[in-house]
Design a protein around this motif. Structure first.
Motif, PDB file in Angstrom:
ATOM      1  N   UNK A  57       0.843  -1.207   0.000  1.00  0.00           N
ATOM      2  CA  UNK A  57       0.000   0.000   0.000  1.00  0.00           C
ATOM      3  C   UNK A  57       0.874   1.251   0.000  1.00  0.00           C
ATOM      4  N   UNK A  58       1.943   1.234   0.779  1.00  0.00           N
ATOM      5  CA  UNK A  58       2.853   2.395   0.798  1.00  0.00           C
ATOM      6  C   UNK A  58       3.438   2.633  -0.600  1.00  0.00           C
ATOM      7  N   UNK A  59       3.851   1.551  -1.251  1.00  0.00           N
ATOM      8  CA  UNK A  59       4.439   1.688  -2.589  1.00  0.00           C
ATOM      9  C   UNK A  59       3.405   2.242  -3.569  1.00  0.00           C
ATOM     10  N   UNK A  60       2.163   1.775  -3.471  1.00  0.00           N
ATOM     11  CA  UNK A  60       1.113   2.251  -4.379  1.00  0.00           C
ATOM     12  C   UNK A  60       0.811   3.726  -4.139  1.00  0.00           C
ATOM     13  N   UNK A  61       0.750   4.109  -2.863  1.00  0.00           N
ATOM     14  CA  UNK A  61       0.419   5.502  -2.536  1.00  0.00           C
ATOM     15  C   UNK A  61       1.550   6.425  -2.976  1.00  0.00           C
ATOM     16  N   UNK A  62       2.800   6.006  -2.762  1.00  0.00           N
ATOM     17  CA  UNK A  62       3.939   6.790  -3.255  1.00  0.00           C
ATOM     18  C   UNK A  62       3.856   6.927  -4.778  1.00  0.00           C
ATOM     19  N   UNK A  78      -3.117  -1.724  12.167  1.00  0.00           N
ATOM     20  CA  UNK A  78      -2.950  -1.688  10.709  1.00  0.00           C
ATOM     21  C   UNK A  78      -3.813  -0.600  10.087  1.00  0.00           C
ATOM     22  N   UNK A  79      -5.063  -0.463  10.576  1.00  0.00           N
ATOM     23  CA  UNK A  79      -5.930   0.570   9.995  1.00  0.00           C
ATOM     24  C   UNK A  79      -5.379   1.961  10.303  1.00  0.00           C
ATOM     25  N   UNK A  80      -4.754   2.110  11.483  1.00  0.00           N
ATOM     26  CA  UNK A  80      -4.134   3.402  11.815  1.00  0.00           C
ATOM     27  C   UNK A  80      -3.048   3.752  10.801  1.00  0.00           C
ATOM     28  N   UNK A  81      -2.250   2.738  10.432  1.00  0.00           N
ATOM     29  CA  UNK A  81      -1.174   2.984   9.462  1.00  0.00           C
ATOM     30  C   UNK A  81      -1.776   3.354   8.103  1.00  0.00           C
ATOM     31  N   UNK A  82      -2.805   2.600   7.690  1.00  0.00           N
ATOM     32  CA  UNK A  82      -3.429   2.868   6.385  1.00  0.00           C
ATOM     33  C   UNK A  82      -3.938   4.309   6.325  1.00  0.00           C
ATOM     34  N   UNK A  83      -4.628   4.737   7.391  1.00  0.00           N
ATOM     35  CA  UNK A  83      -5.165   6.105   7.396  1.00  0.00           C
ATOM     36  C   UNK A  83      -4.026   7.136   7.401  1.00  0.00           C
ATOM     37  N   UNK A  84      -2.987   6.838   8.175  1.00  0.00           N
ATOM     38  CA  UNK A  84      -1.887   7.802   8.306  1.00  0.00           C
ATOM     39  C   UNK A  84      -1.131   8.006   6.994  1.00  0.00           C
ATOM     40  N   UNK A  90      17.717  -9.118  -7.772  1.00  0.00           N
ATOM     41  CA  UNK A  90      18.689  -8.247  -7.125  1.00  0.00           C
ATOM     42  C   UNK A  90      18.294  -6.768  -7.283  1.00  0.00           C
ATOM     43  N   UNK A  91      17.830  -6.397  -8.480  1.00  0.00           N
ATOM     44  CA  UNK A  91      17.393  -5.010  -8.711  1.00  0.00           C
ATOM     45  C   UNK A  91      16.242  -4.645  -7.771  1.00  0.00           C
ATOM     46  N   UNK A  92      15.345  -5.612  -7.555  1.00  0.00           N
ATOM     47  CA  UNK A  92      14.198  -5.340  -6.693  1.00  0.00           C
ATOM     48  C   UNK A  92      14.642  -5.042  -5.257  1.00  0.00           C
ATOM     49  N   UNK A  93      15.736  -5.670  -4.808  1.00  0.00           N
ATOM     50  CA  UNK A  93      16.255  -5.373  -3.465  1.00  0.00           C
ATOM     51  C   UNK A  93      16.757  -3.921  -3.405  1.00  0.00           C
ATOM     52  N   UNK A  94      17.459  -3.496  -4.447  1.00  0.00           N
ATOM     53  CA  UNK A  94      17.922  -2.104  -4.453  1.00  0.00           C
ATOM     54  C   UNK A  94      16.743  -1.134  -4.482  1.00  0.00           C
ATOM     55  N   UNK A  95      15.732  -1.475  -5.296  1.00  0.00           N
ATOM     56  CA  UNK A  95      14.542  -0.618  -5.357  1.00  0.00           C
ATOM     57  C   UNK A  95      13.842  -0.564  -3.995  1.00  0.00           C
ATOM     58  N   UNK A  96      13.807  -1.717  -3.319  1.00  0.00           N
ATOM     59  CA  UNK A  96      13.145  -1.765  -2.010  1.00  0.00           C
ATOM     60  C   UNK A  96      13.892  -0.903  -0.992  1.00  0.00           C
ATOM     61  N   UNK A  97      15.220  -0.975  -0.991  1.00  0.00           N
ATOM     62  CA  UNK A  97      15.996  -0.152  -0.047  1.00  0.00           C
ATOM     63  C   UNK A  97      15.739   1.325  -0.336  1.00  0.00           C
ATOM     64  N   UNK A  98      15.696   1.665  -1.618  1.00  0.00           N
ATOM     65  CA  UNK A  98      15.414   3.033  -2.009  1.00  0.00           C
ATOM     66  C   UNK A  98      14.023   3.465  -1.504  1.00  0.00           C
ATOM     67  N   UNK A  99      13.045   2.603  -1.686  1.00  0.00           N
ATOM     68  CA  UNK A  99      11.679   2.939  -1.263  1.00  0.00           C
ATOM     69  C   UNK A  99      11.536   2.982   0.256  1.00  0.00           C
ATOM     70  N   UNK A 100      12.253   2.106   0.970  1.00  0.00           N
ATOM     71  CA  UNK A 100      12.222   2.188   2.439  1.00  0.00           C
ATOM     72  C   UNK A 100      12.694   3.591   2.847  1.00  0.00           C
ATOM     73  N   UNK A 101      13.690   4.107   2.126  1.00  0.00           N
ATOM     74  CA  UNK A 101      14.167   5.469   2.390  1.00  0.00           C
ATOM     75  C   UNK A 101      13.088   6.503   2.116  1.00  0.00           C
ATOM     76  N   UNK A 102      12.343   6.310   1.021  1.00  0.00           N
ATOM     77  CA  UNK A 102      11.259   7.247   0.681  1.00  0.00           C
ATOM     78  C   UNK A 102      10.153   7.179   1.753  1.00  0.00           C
ATOM     79  N   UNK A 111      11.200   8.881   4.966  1.00  0.00           N
ATOM     80  CA  UNK A 111      11.127  10.347   4.928  1.00  0.00           C
ATOM     81  C   UNK A 111       9.695  10.822   5.033  1.00  0.00           C
ATOM     82  N   UNK A 112       8.811  10.097   4.348  1.00  0.00           N
ATOM     83  CA  UNK A 112       7.438  10.576   4.236  1.00  0.00           C
ATOM     84  C   UNK A 112       6.597  10.212   5.462  1.00  0.00           C
ATOM     85  N   UNK A 113       6.778   8.982   5.953  1.00  0.00           N
ATOM     86  CA  UNK A 113       5.955   8.511   7.081  1.00  0.00           C
ATOM     87  C   UNK A 113       6.833   7.817   8.127  1.00  0.00           C
ATOM     88  N   UNK A 114       7.740   8.535   8.773  1.00  0.00           N
ATOM     89  CA  UNK A 114       8.666   7.849   9.686  1.00  0.00           C
ATOM     90  C   UNK A 114       7.954   7.031  10.765  1.00  0.00           C
TER      91      UNK A 114
END
Ligand SMILES: [Zn+2]
Ligand SMILES: [Zn+2]
Length: 377
Positions: free
Chosen positions: A203-208, A225-231, A318-330, A333-336
């Protein structure tokens, strides 16, 4: 050193004394393990549904979602250095020359089934103090993501799905010229089934990515979980509580479903709601139960008349792991707070067998290897 191991023959799960691994090849790297995530796969291995020890061992050290710190590097290792934080991939290629995916570096698409997976199939996993592996399987994580980087592996499922989705969307030429790479600005209506870690990270990836995102789960709101979804700006729907307006808004208008429950009945019910030119991504793996009735004629009509695509996805490149690390960073930043809230509890390795054999609550539970007890290199 200690390790959490499963003994399929005697049906036991316990903390054992396991030999400390050493670097034996030039490109290898030694890690001190920090965090290991628990998931449904681990629970199923501990229910002896699957899980295969390495050849010659009567036990399997479990754990595949990990974060470790580099403490030693082989002479040929150049991508990582001592002190780096790394996430190690799980699947290793099969040995067969005819397996083109494995030979091309994509064991996640292995066709022979003879791949191995650390902590799951034929190779010891990460729920231990030290791990040695080739540096090519390791992905460096920025230090500021230390607390949340164990979520990388479960996020790789969504990253691979997104890669596939982008390629599939190229079949719609009128979108092509307009879609920027990250799908931003394209207002897709998406539904995530399941509010566990895989669903919430999806859901985070889709919303980003700019999607209008609904998350459907059993538990009534409010809950963690619903709290996270709303946040994070999503909409949480729970069983039996989908308002008529929402039903109307969704029916026939869903562009994409990201299934993360493994509940086949739910998946096929929701498949009926898909709109034209849409896709349904299946990530859950149900255990095999008795056959169920599905509305096969309606589903088949829809799939044809609405140009729909249903596809499954497992593991990640392997590329997906790099993308995931990048997105965890995003996400960080957005929803610590919401990102951190995905990790509901941390436990010691000694507590792991009880958790794996009992009922685990919470969203993502993590085993944290206490560095104070890690002496022996
Ligand atoms: Zn997992
Ligand atoms: Zn293969």
């Amino acid at each position: 050193m200690k390790a959490v191991a499963v003994f399929p023959r005697t049906k036991e799960v316990r903390v054992i004394e396991h030999e400390v691994p050493h670097i034996t090849e030039q490109g290898q790297v030694k890690l001190r393990m920090l965090d290991i995530g628990l998931c449904g796969t681990d629970k199923e291995i501990c229910a002896f549904e699957y899980g295969t020890p390495p050849p010659g061992s009567d036990y399997l050290v479990i754990g595949h979602e990990s974060l470790g710190e580099v403490i030693e590097v082989g002479p040929a290792a150049s991508r990582v250095k001592v002190g780096d934080l790394v996430v190690t991939t799980v699947r290793r290629p099969c040995p067969h020359p005819e397996c083109r995916p494995c030979r091309s570096g994509y064991p996640d698409f292995c066709t022979t089934g003879d791949y191995t997976e650390r902590g799951i199939k034929g190779e010891h996993g990460f729920m231990t103090e030290y791990v040695v592996d080739d540096e090519r399987y390791m992905h460096v994580v920025p230090p500021e993501l230390r607390d949340v980087a164990v979520l990388t592996e479960p996020l790789t499922i969504a990253e691979k799905a997104r890669d596939q989705t982008r390629q599939i969307m190229r079949r719609l030429p009128w979108l092509n010229s307009e879609i920027p790479e990250d799908m931003r600005g394209l207002s897709l209506t998406t539904v995530v089934l399941g509010a566990g870690p895989v669903g919430l990270l999806g859901a985070m990836a889709l919303i980003v990515g700019g999607c209008d995102t609904y998350v459907y789960a059993l538990a009534p709101a409010p809950n963690p979980s619903s709290d996270i979804v709303e946040a994070i700006g999503g909409k949480y729907l729970s069983q039996g509580k989908v308002s008529v307006e929402t039903q109307k808004a969704l029916f026939g208008h869903i562009h994409l479903v990201y299934e993360a429950t493994g509940v086949s009945r739910l998946a096929f019910e929701v498949l009926k709601l898909l709109g034209p030119n849409s896709m349904f991504i299946v990530t859950g793996v149900p255990s095999l139960k008795a056959p169920i009735g599905v509305d096969a004629d309606l589903l088949m009509r829809n799939i044809v008349l609405k140009n729909q695509i249903v596809f499954g996805t497992v593991n990640a490149s392997s590329e997906n792991f790099d993308e995931a690390i990048n997105d965890i960073g995003v996400f960080h930043q957005r929803w610590p707070q919401s990102l951190r809230a995905l990790i509901t509890s941390r436990f010691s390795p000694e507590e792991a067998p009880g958790l794996l054999l009992g009922k685990i609550g919470g969203i993502k539970n993590v085993i944290t290897v206490d560095s104070a007890t890690s002496r022996e290199h």
